[in-house]
Design a protein around this motif. Structure first.
Motif, mmCIF file in Angstrom:
data_model
loop_
_atom_site.group_PDB
_atom_site.id
_atom_site.type_symbol
_atom_site.label_atom_id
_atom_site.label_comp_id
_atom_site.label_asym_id
_atom_site.label_seq_id
_atom_site.Cartn_x
_atom_site.Cartn_y
_atom_site.Cartn_z
ATOM 1 N N GLN B 185 3.247 9.992 -7.108
ATOM 2 C CA GLN B 185 3.267 9.391 -5.774
ATOM 3 C C GLN B 185 2.146 9.874 -4.855
ATOM 4 O O GLN B 185 1.343 9.094 -4.389
ATOM 5 C CB GLN B 185 4.623 9.644 -5.124
ATOM 6 N N LYS B 186 2.103 11.164 -4.551
ATOM 7 C CA LYS B 186 1.133 11.639 -3.551
ATOM 8 C C LYS B 186 -0.111 12.236 -4.179
ATOM 9 O O LYS B 186 -0.698 13.183 -3.647
ATOM 10 C CB LYS B 186 1.817 12.637 -2.620
ATOM 11 N N HIS B 187 -0.505 11.687 -5.316
ATOM 12 C CA HIS B 187 -1.713 12.157 -6.005
ATOM 13 C C HIS B 187 -2.902 12.254 -5.050
ATOM 14 O O HIS B 187 -3.607 13.264 -5.018
ATOM 15 C CB HIS B 187 -2.005 11.202 -7.161
ATOM 16 N N GLY B 189 -2.882 12.685 -2.002
ATOM 17 C CA GLY B 189 -2.684 13.682 -0.951
ATOM 18 C C GLY B 189 -2.781 15.108 -1.471
ATOM 19 O O GLY B 189 -2.702 16.072 -0.708
#
Lengths: 538, 337
Positions: B185-187, B189
């Motif tokens: 999901q927050k790759h 980020g």
């Protein structure tokens, strides 16, 4: 050719109008049409996701959709485009239509298996579409472990099953082509009289048969690991996540050649036809296809230079990757030399061929950057890689596919398309493509990683350029879809040989009758024997 | 360079300039061939354009000499590229022995760093300019990848393994650190900043952090808490081999094979002790997989390394004494920033 004018048999399009006559057909030409409709649908779906990706990346903040949604977009873009458009595209549509005709046969060796392979692709596609409808998948088209086995909570298994199933379609098509090319050539059609399109499909078929089972096993293992925790890839269960990458790329690098070799075959036909000249160095071009197919199986490790693979393995994979570049260089130089002293016309298929040469050149040369160990460390998994493989797969394969569609459209549909629009669309595609993907090389070297939902602000200008290019590219793709559809109904009737080209497909009517040939043709000359005949258009 | 090329990231490590020089070579060679082919195609296309509808091309049979020319010259150039690229890669894979070691753990979606002297950081990494730095990279969950474009280095963080990368920063400043391997999901980020400081500033920075004891100290406490010491005694009288001076030595295994006791060997012997049994000892040790976190594993290894004396990278002075009762290792400790 006299046969073209006196032939009164119904064309394959006229021979039966019921649903059954299409859905249960054993005619390779009708099956090609079924494939054409199927893959065009997937091209639309994949293209729609591409559009959504580019819209999100217009701003650095990641503010259009949620991160998870974005991750599903690029995954489904990749899965749809690679497994359900690019791999089937040229072989299943143009190959299906042309391989029997070009060698003087009535059909492929196994017509029922040919129909079966289309149904298998449809079933695989329905699984994948089902996964999309149920909420999608977010692993990337590469399904890397342990993310795909232990972390992702999306529809990995269903998508994987779709890929697994569609692989059998690819294997069966390859098998059919190999047997057909070996056993069903017309008298006199020796190996070195075969059009280069056939050589390219022969090489492609070898890869499909040998490579596809490995990716099928890899995605099956991912499914087993997810459900039964068998411990192949998960280090917590004693597995090795990098093993997956070896299995995956053992197929998926050669799969790049499944996507581009048939395109090279198309380009050889286009250049010969529109320069009215035999391909320079025929045997070098033919054998370079086989060389690519063979060496292409031993370069998979170049996807893994920073994966903790051993330094010595990396060294060998880098070396072999440089070797596999040479046959592509040979082809490019031979195509260029073919133009020398040709009689070159600028009809739309040739415009696509010129476009292919330019884009494939950039795609191929930037492949050399990625094969270089010390440089790949920096650009690996960045937009440089994204740009490179789009130059090969979109700039190369799709340009060739569109060029081929324009060249053989009169044969397939029996109708001509509006030439002015065709040239305009080709120009749109070329300009739009470069504007989309060239900035991505620059972004990649600047360090922008791929699969990023948001990115630092300093990269916005290049991303906006790329999105602008994508919108031009999208329109460039829509125009041919519109005029091909129009032409199918209303286009001017096409003669048997509108280009004055050699090749058995141009000796039979447009569109051809179901059995292709009235009597088995006897081949007495080399491919592309342009100077031996008086040029007669139509 | 005499001008700032906007299409090249900042050059902030010794590798940066050598990679860029090679890149410019590649761009030049590619541009030469691209222009050559495009020019030939354009010239032929115009010179030999079709003038009558019924015209055919003039047959030209292949020429072996030409085929050999455009096979062998590209092959030669490709070999230059191969060797040049490989030589840079070799330099990148051989960290110097005086490199300062820092442990890195990737975890969805953050980067955790721990200096040998004990300071911890999250998503920010302080290093001194001019000093070779070696990152020992691990992952707690899926595959990540440490990527610092300004240094032109990248290395995957693979769960179950310790990978390494190294660099010598040449310029102070703040640089992007990205996760380059898609991790969910927050790759996008999972980003951080590498802060390159002057050596004196770096020492001041080290001194400014709360003292939690060096990694080796934390490892020693773990070594006792996990009862490793009951079997692994210094005097070789225990049921397991002595771990004093084992790091860097050559270990003879049951069956006669030998192995160098490096980071990878120590890690494997803790999480999968049955994989390599030291000669003369019974395979008694249970696995510690799941019992120690990635960071605790790093601390245990740091302790074993420290027992071998003079481990490179521990030269930076420890700051203060370990806080009494500080938890041996956990992500709950205050970071230095």
């Amino acid at each position: 050719m006299d046969t073209a004018t006196v032939d009164t048999r119904p064309s394959y399009l006229e021979n039966g109008h019921s649903w059954q006559s299409w859905l249960l057909t054993k005619d390779h030409k009708r099956i090609a049409i079924l494939y054409l409709i199927t893959i065009t649908l997937f091209f639309f779906i994949g293209g729609l996701f591409a559009l959504l990706i580019r819209l999100e990346l217009m701003t650095p903040a990641g503010d259009m959709v949620e991160a998870e949604t974005y991750n599903k977009f690029f995954t489904m873009h990749g899965v749809a485009m690679v497994f359900f458009f690019l791999i089937p595209s040229i072989p299943a549509v143009l190959g299906n239509f042309l391989v029997p005709v070009m060698i003087g046969a009535k059909d492929l060796a196994f017509p029922r298996i040919n129909l079966l392979s289309w149904y298998i692709l449809v079933v695989g596609g329905l699984f994948t579409l089902g996964a999309v409808v149920m909420g999608g998948v977010d692993t990337g088209w590469t399904f890397y472990t342990p993310y795909s086995t232990a972390a992702s909570n999306t529809h990995v298994i269903m998508t994987g099953l779709g890929v697994f199933i569609s692989g059998f379609s690819s294997i069966l098509t390859g098998l059919n082509f190999i047997v057909t090319i070996h056993k069903m050539r017309a008298p006199g059609m020796t190996w070195f009289r075969l059009p280069l399109f056939i050589w390219a499909h022969y090489a492609t078929s070898i890869i499909q048969i040998l490579g596809t089972p490995v990716v099928a096993i890899a995605v099956l293992l991912v499914a087993l690991e997810r459900t039964l925790h068998i411990g192949i890839f998960d280090p917590n269960l004693g597995g090795d996540p990098v093993l997956y990458q070896h299995l995956f790329w053992f197929y998926s690098h050669p799969a790049v050649y499944i996507m581009v070799l048939p395109g090279m075959g198309v380009i050889s036909e286009l250049i010969a036809a529109f320069a009215r000249k035999a391909i320079f160095g025929y045997k070098f071009v033919a054998f370079s296809s086989l060389g690519i197919a063979l060496v292409g199986f031993f370069v998979w490790g170049h996807h893994m230079f920073v994966s903790s693979q051993s330094v010595y393995a990396a060294l060998i994979f880098s070396f072999l990757s440089y070797l596999v570049a040479i046959p592509s260089a040979i082809k490019t130089f031979n195509w260029t030399a073919t133009l020398y002293k040709g009689s070159i016309s600028y009809q739309s298929p040739m415009i696509y061929a010129f476009g292919f040469l330019g884009l494939f050149l950039v795609g191929g040369l930037t492949g050399l950057f990625l094969a270089a160990l010390g440089l790949d460390v920096h650009v690996h998994d960045t937009y440089f890689v994204v740009a490179h493989f789009h130059y090969i797969m979109v700039g190369g394969s799709i340009m060739a596919y569109l060029g081929g569609m324009h060249y053989w459209w009169p044969k397939i549909s029996g109708r001509m398309y509006p030439e002015g629009w065709a040239k305009f669309a080709a120009l749109m595609v070329f300009v739009g493509f470069n504007l989309t993907f060239f900035p991505q090389f620059l972004l990649g070297y600047l360090g922008m990683p791929r699969r990023y939902h948001m990115y630092p602000e300093e990269w916005q200008v290049l991303n906006v350029l790329s999105t602008a290019g994508a919108s031009i590219l999208g329109v460039g793709y829509l125009i041919p879809m519109v005029y091909f559809t129009w032409s199918f109904v209303k286009g001017e009737k096409a003669p048997a040989n509108p280009w004055g080209a050699t090749g058995l497909e141009w000796t039979i009517p447009s569109p051809p009758p179901t059995e292709n040939f009235t009597t088995t043709p006897i081949v007495t000359e080399e491919a592309y024997a342009y100077s031996n005949r008086e040029m007669k258009v139509a | 360079m005499w001008f700032k090329n906007p299409f090249v990231p900042e050059q902030a490590s010794e590798f940066a300039s050598s990679v860029d020089t090679f890149y410019f070579f590649m761009v030049s060679v590619s541009a030469f061939f691209a222009i050559l082919v495009v020019t030939l195609v354009a010239v032929f296309a115009i010179r030999y354009r079709r003038r009558h509808e019924h015209e055919a091309g003039t047959p030209v049979h292949g020429a072996l000499a030409l085929e050999l020319t455009w096979t062998l010259i590209p092959l030669g150039i490709a070999m230059v590229m191969f060797f040049w690229g490989a030589s840079i890669f070799f330099a990148m894979s051989k960290p110097p022995s005086n490199a300062m070691e820092i442990y890195v753990v990737g975890k969805r979606w953050m980067w955790k760093f721990q200096h040998m002297t004990g300071q911890r950081e999250i998503n920010e990494l302080h290093v001194p300019v001019g000093q070779p730095v070696k990152l020992l990279v691990g992952s707690e969950d899926v595959i990540h990848s440490v990527y610092i474009p300004a240094f032109r280095v990248k290395m995957d963080a693979v769960p179950g393994r310790t990978t390494t990368l190294w660099f010598t920063p040449t310029k102070t400043g703040r640089y992007h650190l990205f996760c380059a391997e898609y991790c969910g999901q927050k790759h996008s980020g999972m980003r951080g900043t590498v802060v390159v400081l002057e050596p004196a500033e770096f020492q001041a920075w080290l001194a400014g952090g709360p003292a939690t004891g060096s990694m080796a100290d934390a490892g020693q406490k773990l070594f006792n808490d996990l009862a490793c010491a009951t079997c692994h005694r210094d005097d070789a009288s225990g049921r397991g081999p002595s771990l004093k001076d084992v790091f860097g030595s050559t270990v003879t295994l049951a069956g006669g094979a030998t192995v160098t006791a490096d980071d990878a060997y120590l890690r494997e012997s803790i999480v999968n002790p049955q994989a390599k049994i030291v000669e003369g000892y019974a395979p008694l040790m249970p696995t510690f997989q799941g019992l120690v976190t990635e960071e605790q594993l790093n601390q245990l290894i740091a302790y074993i390394k420290a027992q071998a004396g003079g481990t490179p990278g521990t030269a930076a002075p420890a700051t203060g004494t370990p806080a009494p009762g500080a938890p041996a290792a956990s992500g709950t400790q205050p970071s230095t920033e």
